[in-house]
Design a protein around this motif. Sequence first.
Motif, PDB file in Angstrom:
ATOM      1  N   LEU A 177      30.565 -16.180  36.040  1.00 13.29           N
ATOM      2  CA  LEU A 177      29.403 -16.498  35.218  1.00 13.29           C
ATOM      3  C   LEU A 177      29.896 -16.482  33.780  1.00 13.29           C
ATOM      4  O   LEU A 177      30.260 -15.428  33.256  1.00 13.29           O
ATOM      5  CB  LEU A 177      28.292 -15.475  35.428  1.00 13.29           C
ATOM      6  N   VAL A 178      29.926 -17.647  33.138  1.00 10.83           N
ATOM      7  CA  VAL A 178      30.599 -17.793  31.850  1.00 10.83           C
ATOM      8  C   VAL A 178      29.596 -17.993  30.723  1.00 10.83           C
ATOM      9  O   VAL A 178      28.752 -18.905  30.776  1.00 10.83           O
ATOM     10  CB  VAL A 178      31.583 -18.982  31.887  1.00 10.83           C
ATOM     11  N   ALA A 179      29.692 -17.148  29.703  1.00 10.55           N
ATOM     12  CA  ALA A 179      28.938 -17.308  28.462  1.00 10.55           C
ATOM     13  C   ALA A 179      29.924 -17.629  27.347  1.00 10.55           C
ATOM     14  O   ALA A 179      31.072 -17.174  27.362  1.00 10.55           O
ATOM     15  CB  ALA A 179      28.162 -16.040  28.148  1.00 10.55           C
ATOM     16  N   VAL A 180      29.469 -18.424  26.393  1.00 11.00           N
ATOM     17  CA  VAL A 180      30.318 -18.823  25.270  1.00 11.00           C
ATOM     18  C   VAL A 180      29.572 -18.504  23.982  1.00 11.00           C
ATOM     19  O   VAL A 180      28.400 -18.868  23.835  1.00 11.00           O
ATOM     20  CB  VAL A 180      30.636 -20.337  25.328  1.00 11.00           C
ATOM     21  N   ASP A 181      30.236 -17.823  23.032  1.00 12.66           N
ATOM     22  CA  ASP A 181      29.544 -17.527  21.775  1.00 12.66           C
ATOM     23  C   ASP A 181      30.510 -16.970  20.753  1.00 12.66           C
ATOM     24  O   ASP A 181      31.687 -16.717  21.046  1.00 12.66           O
ATOM     25  CB  ASP A 181      28.393 -16.550  21.994  1.00 12.66           C
ATOM     26  N   SER A 182      29.967 -16.755  19.581  1.00 15.92           N
ATOM     27  CA  SER A 182      30.718 -16.110  18.495  1.00 15.92           C
ATOM     28  C   SER A 182      30.849 -14.621  18.767  1.00 15.92           C
ATOM     29  O   SER A 182      30.017 -14.017  19.456  1.00 15.92           O
ATOM     30  CB  SER A 182      29.966 -16.338  17.175  1.00 15.92           C
ATOM     31  N   GLY A 183      31.880 -14.021  18.202  1.00 18.12           N
ATOM     32  CA  GLY A 183      32.033 -12.582  18.328  1.00 18.12           C
ATOM     33  C   GLY A 183      30.907 -11.814  17.661  1.00 18.12           C
ATOM     34  O   GLY A 183      30.628 -10.664  18.023  1.00 18.12           O
ATOM     35  N   ALA A 184      30.221 -12.461  16.710  1.00 17.81           N
ATOM     36  CA  ALA A 184      29.091 -11.805  16.038  1.00 17.81           C
ATOM     37  C   ALA A 184      27.930 -11.587  17.008  1.00 17.81           C
ATOM     38  O   ALA A 184      27.174 -10.626  16.863  1.00 17.81           O
ATOM     39  CB  ALA A 184      28.634 -12.652  14.853  1.00 17.81           C
ATOM     40  N   CYS A 185      27.766 -12.466  17.982  1.00 24.18           N
ATOM     41  CA  CYS A 185      26.810 -12.329  19.096  1.00 24.18           C
ATOM     42  C   CYS A 185      25.404 -11.950  18.606  1.00 24.18           C
ATOM     43  O   CYS A 185      25.001 -10.784  18.635  1.00 24.18           O
ATOM     44  CB  CYS A 185      27.302 -11.297  20.107  1.00 24.18           C
ATOM     45  N   ALA A 186      24.653 -12.981  18.222  1.00 25.69           N
ATOM     46  CA  ALA A 186      23.263 -12.788  17.788  1.00 25.69           C
ATOM     47  C   ALA A 186      22.381 -12.443  18.989  1.00 25.69           C
ATOM     48  O   ALA A 186      22.856 -12.262  20.109  1.00 25.69           O
ATOM     49  CB  ALA A 186      22.773 -14.051  17.083  1.00 25.69           C
ATOM     50  N   ALA A 187      21.070 -12.386  18.755  1.00 26.96           N
ATOM     51  CA  ALA A 187      20.124 -11.936  19.774  1.00 26.96           C
ATOM     52  C   ALA A 187      20.184 -12.805  21.039  1.00 26.96           C
ATOM     53  O   ALA A 187      20.153 -12.290  22.156  1.00 26.96           O
ATOM     54  CB  ALA A 187      18.711 -11.930  19.199  1.00 26.96           C
ATOM     55  N   ALA A 188      20.266 -14.127  20.863  1.00 20.07           N
ATOM     56  CA  ALA A 188      20.312 -15.015  22.024  1.00 20.07           C
ATOM     57  C   ALA A 188      21.572 -14.770  22.844  1.00 20.07           C
ATOM     58  O   ALA A 188      21.556 -14.833  24.083  1.00 20.07           O
ATOM     59  CB  ALA A 188      20.250 -16.473  21.574  1.00 20.07           C
ATOM     60  N   CYS A 189      22.677 -14.476  22.167  1.00 19.03           N
ATOM     61  CA  CYS A 189      23.939 -14.168  22.844  1.00 19.03           C
ATOM     62  C   CYS A 189      23.817 -12.881  23.655  1.00 19.03           C
ATOM     63  O   CYS A 189      24.215 -12.827  24.823  1.00 19.03           O
ATOM     64  CB  CYS A 189      25.053 -14.058  21.811  1.00 19.03           C
ATOM     65  N   GLU A 190      23.260 -11.856  23.039  1.00 22.26           N
ATOM     66  CA  GLU A 190      23.102 -10.585  23.753  1.00 22.26           C
ATOM     67  C   GLU A 190      22.192 -10.744  24.970  1.00 22.26           C
ATOM     68  O   GLU A 190      22.445 -10.155  26.028  1.00 22.26           O
ATOM     69  CB  GLU A 190      22.543  -9.524  22.804  1.00 22.26           C
ATOM     70  N   LYS A 191      21.155 -11.546  24.825  1.00 23.80           N
ATOM     71  CA  LYS A 191      20.249 -11.798  25.950  1.00 23.80           C
ATOM     72  C   LYS A 191      20.992 -12.475  27.105  1.00 23.80           C
ATOM     73  O   LYS A 191      20.814 -12.130  28.269  1.00 23.80           O
ATOM     74  CB  LYS A 191      19.087 -12.668  25.481  1.00 23.80           C
ATOM     75  N   ARG A 192      21.867 -13.425  26.768  1.00 23.81           N
ATOM     76  CA  ARG A 192      22.628 -14.137  27.807  1.00 23.81           C
ATOM     77  C   ARG A 192      23.623 -13.199  28.492  1.00 23.81           C
ATOM     78  O   ARG A 192      23.808 -13.254  29.712  1.00 23.81           O
ATOM     79  CB  ARG A 192      23.345 -15.325  27.168  1.00 23.81           C
ATOM     80  N   LEU A 193      24.268 -12.331  27.730  1.00 25.80           N
ATOM     81  CA  LEU A 193      25.211 -11.375  28.317  1.00 25.80           C
ATOM     82  C   LEU A 193      24.493 -10.369  29.210  1.00 25.80           C
ATOM     83  O   LEU A 193      25.010  -9.960  30.258  1.00 25.80           O
ATOM     84  CB  LEU A 193      25.980 -10.646  27.206  1.00 25.80           C
ATOM     85  N   PHE A 194      23.282  -9.987  28.804  1.00 22.05           N
ATOM     86  CA  PHE A 194      22.487  -9.078  29.635  1.00 22.05           C
ATOM     87  C   PHE A 194      22.097  -9.770  30.945  1.00 22.05           C
ATOM     88  O   PHE A 194      22.140  -9.164  32.021  1.00 22.05           O
ATOM     89  CB  PHE A 194      21.246  -8.620  28.869  1.00 22.05           C
ATOM     90  N   MET A 195      21.733 -11.067  30.854  1.00 22.81           N
ATOM     91  CA  MET A 195      21.381 -11.811  32.060  1.00 22.81           C
ATOM     92  C   MET A 195      22.592 -11.930  32.986  1.00 22.81           C
ATOM     93  O   MET A 195      22.460 -11.825  34.205  1.00 22.81           O
ATOM     94  CB  MET A 195      20.843 -13.194  31.711  1.00 22.81           C
ATOM     95  N   GLN A 196      23.768 -12.146  32.417  1.00 23.08           N
ATOM     96  CA  GLN A 196      25.006 -12.146  33.207  1.00 23.08           C
ATOM     97  C   GLN A 196      25.102 -10.889  34.058  1.00 23.08           C
ATOM     98  O   GLN A 196      25.354 -10.940  35.266  1.00 23.08           O
ATOM     99  CB  GLN A 196      26.219 -12.171  32.274  1.00 23.08           C
ATOM    100  N   ARG A 197      24.936  -9.762  33.392  1.00 25.43           N
ATOM    101  CA  ARG A 197      25.062  -8.477  34.075  1.00 25.43           C
ATOM    102  C   ARG A 197      24.018  -8.337  35.180  1.00 25.43           C
ATOM    103  O   ARG A 197      24.330  -7.924  36.299  1.00 25.43           O
ATOM    104  CB  ARG A 197      24.914  -7.339  33.060  1.00 25.43           C
ATOM    105  N   GLN A 198      22.770  -8.684  34.869  1.00 27.54           N
ATOM    106  CA  GLN A 198      21.698  -8.535  35.842  1.00 27.54           C
ATOM    107  C   GLN A 198      21.906  -9.457  37.047  1.00 27.54           C
ATOM    108  O   GLN A 198      21.651  -9.069  38.192  1.00 27.54           O
ATOM    109  CB  GLN A 198      20.347  -8.823  35.192  1.00 27.54           C
ATOM    110  N   LEU A 199      22.351 -10.671  36.809  1.00 32.26           N
ATOM    111  CA  LEU A 199      22.560 -11.622  37.908  1.00 32.26           C
ATOM    112  C   LEU A 199      23.614 -11.101  38.880  1.00 32.26           C
ATOM    113  O   LEU A 199      23.465 -11.219  40.096  1.00 32.26           O
ATOM    114  CB  LEU A 199      22.985 -12.985  37.355  1.00 32.26           C
ATOM    115  N   ARG A 200      24.685 -10.553  38.348  1.00 34.86           N
ATOM    116  CA  ARG A 200      25.723 -10.016  39.231  1.00 34.86           C
ATOM    117  C   ARG A 200      25.185  -8.869  40.077  1.00 34.86           C
ATOM    118  O   ARG A 200      25.423  -8.811  41.286  1.00 34.86           O
ATOM    119  CB  ARG A 200      26.922  -9.543  38.411  1.00 34.86           C
TER     120      ARG A 200
END
Length: 258
Positions: free
Chosen positions: A111-134
């Motif tokens: 499950l691949v997310a792509v973003d800046s290292g700064a990781c704004a709110a939308a990025c954090e939400k996507r990374l959280f969804m990654q974790r939950q999906l797994r």
Amino acid sequence: MSGSKSSDPAAAEAPRHAAPADEPLGLVVHSLPSPGDVVVRQRATGRIKMLLVLAVCAAPVIASYFTFYVVRPTGTAYGTLVSPLAMPALEGRTLAGAPQALRGLAGQWLLVAVDSGACAAACEKRLFMQRQLREMTGRERDRIDKLWLVVDDAPVTPALRQALEATPGMNILRLPREAVAAWLKPAPGQALEDHLYIVDPHGQWMMRQPVDADPAKVKRDIERLLRASAGWDQPGRQALIGAAAAAADPAMGPASRP
């Protein structure tokens, strides 16, 4: 009677009852097969049996490949199925600066997310969804890894980094944005960072999830993919990494793995 030809009935019937002449008994002898012929036939029979066994064993694998790559239920998929595109031969770096080949992460569903290292709110939400999906896949989660491709040099906050590195199956890799954009493609009018991408165990990107995706619908897509690939995909890359790490250093826990 004078002048008539007399005949003896007994003499006339005699030839009919005469015993047949003795004849020698004829025997037909078939030649025995040579040892070489027997070996050849046994080998041929053995090859046929072996091919039949292989065909039976390969049937589920062939069926799953056919279902996954040919049938491809486009009408029921929530995400967008794409023509499989192989991982490029890219060399990235972990957050610690260690070199890491992108293709070294193949062998699992990603499950691949792509973003800046700064990781704004939308990025954090996507990374959280990654974790939950797994985690939502239950016992199948060992077949899935998470990958965050950081496409700039912006530092990741210590709190976020610690949280991500403590979760099983998480990989973070810095790669140039243009190199990632040559592999993963966003939907028309969307940015590369707007999607969650799914990569199969062969290292091929094959599905893109919508912007602001519904986790429950993404989960259904993942479950279909896992079922379709059950005949040929087995969990194990992370397990092997963990076993190797434990053998090298028993004190090394999951959070210590690269």
